[in-house]
Enzyme design. Structure first.
Site, short mmCIF file in Angstrom:
data_model
loop_
_atom_site.label_atom_id
_atom_site.label_comp_id
_atom_site.label_asym_id
_atom_site.label_seq_id
_atom_site.Cartn_x
_atom_site.Cartn_y
_atom_site.Cartn_z
N ASP A 95 0.83 -1.20 0.00
CA ASP A 95 0.00 0.00 0.00
C ASP A 95 0.87 1.26 0.00
O ASP A 95 1.86 1.35 0.74
CB ASP A 95 -0.89 -0.01 1.24
CG ASP A 95 -2.02 0.99 1.16
OD1 ASP A 95 -2.30 1.49 0.06
OD2 ASP A 95 -2.64 1.27 2.21
N CYS A 127 -6.98 -2.91 -5.47
CA CYS A 127 -6.04 -3.04 -4.36
C CYS A 127 -6.91 -3.15 -3.12
O CYS A 127 -7.88 -3.89 -3.13
CB CYS A 127 -5.04 -1.88 -4.32
SG CYS A 127 -5.77 -0.23 -4.48
N ARG A 133 -2.95 2.43 -5.75
CA ARG A 133 -2.28 1.36 -6.49
C ARG A 133 -3.06 1.02 -7.76
O ARG A 133 -2.49 0.85 -8.84
CB ARG A 133 -2.12 0.12 -5.62
CG ARG A 133 -1.03 0.22 -4.58
CD ARG A 133 -0.99 -1.00 -3.66
NE ARG A 133 -2.07 -1.04 -2.70
CZ ARG A 133 -2.23 -1.96 -1.76
NH1 ARG A 133 -1.35 -2.96 -1.69
NH2 ARG A 133 -3.22 -1.92 -0.90
#
Length: 317
Positions: A95, A127, A133
């Site tokens: 993350d 994600c 992401r």
């Protein structure tokens, strides 16, 4: 659906656009007709405040039966691929971090291959929150399939389609990697020639900083190198030299405060770069460095300078 559960899910999803109809209320957005960005399909307690995995399965089976493939970007969350009939690909990275540049290439090729199998095929990319992401990877995919011609257009488009306020992919390093990938599309595989890190200077640091430890990792290997930077009060800067720090490829550099009885475990700041794109004297300005949105005392003229030299391996006879 229970009103309290709906309220909690909306609070968790924050500024993201959701798919809402008479049957579903999901943290899920169509970026294009064939590209879906969504939050984590979760189970157990987490399924009460994120996308319930059973509801995601039902939605995809109803709208895209036999035509969907899931791309999971989480390094912290996995699930049994058989839940989605085996159509799951994992491209995990942490993350708020960046993936290896070559992982982006592999992801885009895999996603495009699936889309080419049928005009109605869709890729569902997630994600945990389905924003940072996911945004990085979706923007690169948009450029790879020719939907967006530039990093800026891809980022602006994703932000508009995924969020209400245009704040989707915002982490500077992740934005930088979208630009890196655009270079890769235009110019081919980046040079992995090693570079030796000679020194690092932090200009105009906050007055509260006293002693800084630098941690450097390469290619997602944690804490490969570390060093201490000391404050020069007269110049208002931190400075330190490095020995035998040879870098190649993807690099994460972070700074921690180590003064006091208990050293800090969290980064004051960090950023990612790829050695192909750095010069012998490489500056990273405040807006190019991650995590600073949480620190109000950082001067606008804050900057990090890294000094490199090319590293040549001597051939042995």
């Amino acid at each position: 659906m229970d009103e309290l559960k709906v309220l909690v899910r909306h609070l968790v999803s924050q500024n993201k656009k959701r798919w809402i109809d008479d049957k579903y209320d999901l943290d899920l957005s169509y970026i294009t007709e064939n590209i879906i960005a969504m939050g984590l399909p979760a189970s157990g307690i987490e399924g009460h405040y994120r996308n319930d995995i059973s509801e995601v399965i039902e939605f995809l089976q109803e709208h895209h039966k036999g035509k969907f493939k899931i791309f999971n970007l989480c390094s912290e969350k996995f699930y049994d691929p058989s839940i989605f009939d085996g159509f799951v690909a994992n491209f995990p990275f942490a993350d708020d971090d960046c993936p290896p540049l070559m992982m982006i290439k592999q992801f885009c090729e895999s996603a495009k291959d699936w889309l080419r199998y049928g005009i109605d095929n869709v890729v569902c990319i997630h994600c945990k929150a389905g924003k940072s992401r996911t945004g990085l990877m979706v923007c690169c995919l948009l450029m790879y399939i020719g939907y967006s011609e530039s990093p800026k257009k891809a980022i602006d488009y994703f932000n508009q389609k995924r969020t209400f306020d245009g704040k989707g992919i915002e982490i500077p390093s992740q934005i930088r990697y979208v630009y890196y990938y655009h270079y890769l599309l235009k110019s081919g595989i980046p040079n992995l020639k090693p570079k030796r890190l000679i020194s690092m200077t932090i200009y105009n640091p906050p007055s509260s900083w006293r002693e800084i430890e630098i941690e450097i990792s390469t290619n997602n290997q944690k804490n490969c190198f570390s060093n201490i930077l000391y404050l020069n009060n007269s110049r208002k800067q931190f400075y330190g030299t490095f020995e035998s720090v040879i870098l190649s490829g993807d690099v994460k550099l972070g700074a921690k405060e180590i003064s006091g009885i208990i050293p800090s475990m969290s980064f004051l700041f960090y950023f990612w770069f790829h050695t192909h794109f750095v010069s012998c004297r490489q500056f990273f300005l405040r807006y190019e460095i991650d995590k600073f949105e949480q620190i109000t005392e950082v001067d606008d003229n804050f900057a990090v300078e890294l000094v490199f030299e090319d590293f040549y391996l001597l051939e042995t006879i």
